[in-house]
Scaffold this active site. Structure first.
Site, PDB file in Angstrom:
ATOM      1  N   CYS A  54      54.457  21.854  -9.049  1.00 35.60           N
ATOM      2  CA  CYS A  54      54.142  23.019  -8.216  1.00 35.60           C
ATOM      3  C   CYS A  54      54.683  24.306  -8.847  1.00 35.60           C
ATOM      4  CB  CYS A  54      54.725  22.851  -6.814  1.00 35.60           C
ATOM      5  SG  CYS A  54      54.191  24.158  -5.680  1.00 35.60           S
ATOM      6  N   CYS A  91      50.252  23.564  -3.854  1.00 34.96           N
ATOM      7  CA  CYS A  91      49.968  22.450  -4.775  1.00 34.96           C
ATOM      8  C   CYS A  91      49.248  21.290  -4.096  1.00 34.96           C
ATOM      9  CB  CYS A  91      51.251  21.958  -5.448  1.00 34.96           C
ATOM     10  SG  CYS A  91      52.434  21.136  -4.351  1.00 34.96           S
ATOM     11  N   CYS A 109      52.894  21.249   0.908  1.00 33.90           N
ATOM     12  CA  CYS A 109      52.784  22.607   0.370  1.00 33.90           C
ATOM     13  C   CYS A 109      51.306  23.001   0.344  1.00 33.90           C
ATOM     14  CB  CYS A 109      53.370  22.617  -1.040  1.00 33.90           C
ATOM     15  SG  CYS A 109      53.099  24.129  -1.967  1.00 33.90           S
ATOM     16  N   CYS A 162      56.505  19.241  -2.187  1.00 29.61           N
ATOM     17  CA  CYS A 162      55.600  19.624  -3.281  1.00 29.61           C
ATOM     18  C   CYS A 162      55.520  18.536  -4.345  1.00 29.61           C
ATOM     19  CB  CYS A 162      56.112  20.882  -3.976  1.00 29.61           C
ATOM     20  SG  CYS A 162      56.272  22.326  -2.933  1.00 29.61           S
TER      21      CYS A 162
END
Length: 185
Positions: free
Chosen positions: A42, A72, A69, A38
């Site tokens: 995030c 994000c 992810c 991430c």
């Protein structure tokens, strides 16, 4: 150009806990148990500290076997100027202890100071100077929590040229004095 930033594991951990988007693109958080990486900003649930690794680039984290992810979307660039702003922010983070001017930042990325300030503000909603102050205060806050340095030593260690400016900026950004901040911790 070198985008490497030199933050400790603890400092990076503080940035992901705070969801600090000013560090997006400068490092990535990889969770060992889920194999997902991430951005620092995030908003997903935070992993256990022992399950986290940090990587400096998308290539590095993907080579290590992590996937992006879905919340994000760290692999997607947000603006055509993102790479330039990332270079400037990495420069600021690595040179925060020195006396850094807008001219220095602009020369680092090869554009005019006026154009840099305008682009930086457009992408980050703040000026390069206010970003530099925020980095310095983040470093000072970290030192206040984790060291026994005096306020004056922290002032100079964080890159401020004068104690009066340090106290003024610290109070503006943290709503308390450095001593009050240390006592809160």
């Amino acid at each position: 150009m070198d985008n490497a930033i030199h933050l400790s594991f603890e400092e990076k951990w503080e940035k992901i806990i705070a969801c600090d988007q000013t560090y997006d693109g400068l490092f990535y958080t990889a969770v060992k148990t889920t194999k997902i990486y991430c951005r620092p900003s995030c908003k997903s649930r935070k992993p256990k500290k022992m399950n986290v690794d940090f990587y400096e680039s998308i290539q590095e984290v993907e080579t290590a076997g992590y996937r992006a992810c879905k919340r994000c979307q760290p692999e997607i660039e947000c603006s055509p100027h993102t790479q330039l702003i990332q270079q400037v922010t990495a420069f600021i983070i690595s040179a925060y202890k020195q006396k850094v001017t807008l001219q220095d930042m602009a020369e680092h990325v090869g554009i005019s100071p006026f154009h840099l300030e305008r682009l930086f503000k457009q992408v980050t909603a703040e000026t390069p100077r206010s970003y530099l102050e925020k980095i310095r205060i983040d470093k000072a806050a970290h030192l206040l929590k984790h060291t026994n340095y005096t306020n004056l030593e922290i002032c100079y260690e964080a890159g401020f040229q004068s104690p009066s400016n340090f106290y003024k900026v610290f109070r503006r950004l943290k709503n308390c004095s450095p001593t009050e901040y240390r006592n809160l911790s």
